[in-house]
Design an enzyme around this catalytic site. Structure first.
Site, mmCIF file in Angstrom:
data_model
loop_
_atom_site.group_PDB
_atom_site.id
_atom_site.type_symbol
_atom_site.label_atom_id
_atom_site.label_comp_id
_atom_site.label_asym_id
_atom_site.label_seq_id
_atom_site.Cartn_x
_atom_site.Cartn_y
_atom_site.Cartn_z
ATOM 1 N N ARG A 256 -107.712 0.593 -56.718
ATOM 2 C CA ARG A 256 -106.712 1.590 -56.331
ATOM 3 C C ARG A 256 -107.387 2.903 -55.998
ATOM 4 O O ARG A 256 -108.223 3.383 -56.763
ATOM 5 C CB ARG A 256 -105.725 1.822 -57.488
ATOM 6 C CG ARG A 256 -104.855 0.650 -57.763
ATOM 7 C CD ARG A 256 -103.710 1.011 -58.667
ATOM 8 N NE ARG A 256 -104.110 1.700 -59.888
ATOM 9 C CZ ARG A 256 -103.261 2.150 -60.783
ATOM 10 N NH1 ARG A 256 -101.963 2.010 -60.594
ATOM 11 N NH2 ARG A 256 -103.685 2.739 -61.875
ATOM 12 N N ASP B 172 -106.706 0.371 -69.479
ATOM 13 C CA ASP B 172 -107.232 -0.229 -68.250
ATOM 14 C C ASP B 172 -107.831 -1.589 -68.611
ATOM 15 O O ASP B 172 -108.867 -1.675 -69.268
ATOM 16 C CB ASP B 172 -108.300 0.704 -67.651
ATOM 17 C CG ASP B 172 -108.818 0.178 -66.316
ATOM 18 O OD1 ASP B 172 -109.127 -1.033 -66.222
ATOM 19 O OD2 ASP B 172 -108.910 0.969 -65.366
ATOM 20 N N ASP C 48 -111.532 -2.229 -67.692
ATOM 21 C CA ASP C 48 -112.476 -1.503 -68.552
ATOM 22 C C ASP C 48 -112.558 -2.136 -69.938
ATOM 23 O O ASP C 48 -113.628 -2.232 -70.533
ATOM 24 C CB ASP C 48 -112.050 -0.037 -68.695
ATOM 25 C CG ASP C 48 -112.342 0.762 -67.429
ATOM 26 O OD1 ASP C 48 -113.080 0.244 -66.560
ATOM 27 O OD2 ASP C 48 -111.828 1.889 -67.312
HETATM 28 C C1 PRP Z 1 -105.783 -2.343 -61.952
HETATM 29 C C2 PRP Z 1 -105.154 -3.660 -62.366
HETATM 30 C C3 PRP Z 1 -104.373 -4.081 -61.159
HETATM 31 C C4 PRP Z 1 -103.968 -2.757 -60.554
HETATM 32 C C5 PRP Z 1 -102.540 -2.502 -60.868
HETATM 33 O O1 PRP Z 1 -106.914 -2.593 -61.191
HETATM 34 O O2 PRP Z 1 -106.076 -4.610 -62.792
HETATM 35 O O3 PRP Z 1 -105.129 -4.837 -60.222
HETATM 36 O O4 PRP Z 1 -104.781 -1.737 -61.158
HETATM 37 O O5 PRP Z 1 -102.123 -1.305 -60.293
HETATM 38 P P1 PRP Z 1 -101.033 -1.243 -59.153
HETATM 39 O O6 PRP Z 1 -99.926 -2.171 -59.549
HETATM 40 O O7 PRP Z 1 -100.602 0.200 -59.172
HETATM 41 O O8 PRP Z 1 -101.660 -1.613 -57.860
HETATM 42 P P2 PRP Z 1 -107.933 -1.422 -60.780
HETATM 43 O O9 PRP Z 1 -107.567 -0.852 -59.454
HETATM 44 O O10 PRP Z 1 -108.042 -0.451 -61.910
HETATM 45 O O11 PRP Z 1 -109.279 -2.201 -60.560
HETATM 46 P P3 PRP Z 1 -110.182 -2.977 -61.652
HETATM 47 O O12 PRP Z 1 -109.360 -4.168 -62.154
HETATM 48 O O13 PRP Z 1 -111.355 -3.409 -60.849
HETATM 49 O O14 PRP Z 1 -110.515 -2.025 -62.755
#
Ligand code: PRP
Length: 208
Positions: free
Chosen positions: A104, A200, A203
């Site tokens: 994101r 998160d 993380d």
């Molecule tokens: C997080 C999570 C989802 C997304 C959800 O990923 O794992 O994929 O955010 O958010 P949204 O519904 O507002 O799109 P992130 O972008 O943090 O990436 P990561 O899993 O690589 O940490």
């Protein structure tokens, strides 16, 4: 019409969700628990799988039995969706795996695509799209869009926790895709985190 939403009320799913939410849960236990809850919920997602009748020889005779008659693929949204795969592979060790890389944008919260690798026969498969978090719902909606462009007709979204707004967005944009969750929270904060949520997931899985 909005898509089907199933929020598991299974006591084991709820207990494991409590472990995932707990800020004191260390990455090793977090990973193990995400795998376990994915197995429990995966069985429910796969309940609608088409089957065919077969006959099996038991030590004492012949029994009518059923085996699955539809290929299944698991697709993980990177990174956090990776944490769900080991639990799902317990159920179907031979199922091919796809990866969709999205992160994101921290300011707009819009998903940015950086990697897509899907099994060759994805269009014929019943696809379980795995992402533990639905915050704004943008990432899941984009991943579903990518799968549909590849010709996938039969998809279920398996998550763990969602904000109500994220569920609404996915239901509006993809009314044909059933959503399976362990919990739905009311709020999303300004940074796009589900509150109270579980932090998160990426993380916490990977200790970053
Ligand atoms: C997080 C999570 C989802 C997304 C959800 O990923 O794992 O994929 O955010 O958010 P949204 O519904 O507002 O799109 P992130 O972008 O943090 O990436 P990561 O899993 O690589 O940490």
């Amino acid at each position: 019409m909005n898509s089907k939403l199933v929020v598991s009320d299974h006591p084991l799913v709820q207990e494991k969700l409590a472990v995932l939410r707990d800020r004191g849960t260390r990455p090793e236990e977090f990973r193990r628990t995400m795998g376990e809850v994915s197995t429990l919920m995966g069985a429910e997602v796969l309940r609608g799988l088409k089957t065919r009748k077969v006959e099996v020889r038991t030590p004492l005779g012949c029994a009518a039995a059923q085996v699955s008659a539809q290929p299944v693929a698991f697709v993980a949204v990177l990174r956090a969706g990776l944490g769900m795969l080991p639990g799902l592979q317990h159920l179907l060790p031979k199922a091919p795996i796809g990866h969709i890389g999205l992160y994101r944008n921290e300011e707009t919260l819009n998903p940015v695509r950086y990697y897509v690798r899907l099994p060759k026969n994805i269009a014929e498969c019943f696809v379980v799209l795995c992402d533990p978090m639905l915050a704004t719902g943008g990432s899941a909606a984009e991943a579903l869009h990518i799968l549909k462009l590849e010709g996938v007709k039969n998809i279920a979204l398996l998550g763990l926790i969602a904000a109500r707004a994220g569920v609404g967005r996915v239901q509006r944009e993809h009314p044909d895709v059933p959503i399976f969750l362990a919990g739905v929270d009311a709020a999303l904060n300004r940074s796009g985190f589900i509150v109270p949520g579980l932090g998160d997931a990426g993380d916490r899985l990977f200790a970053t």
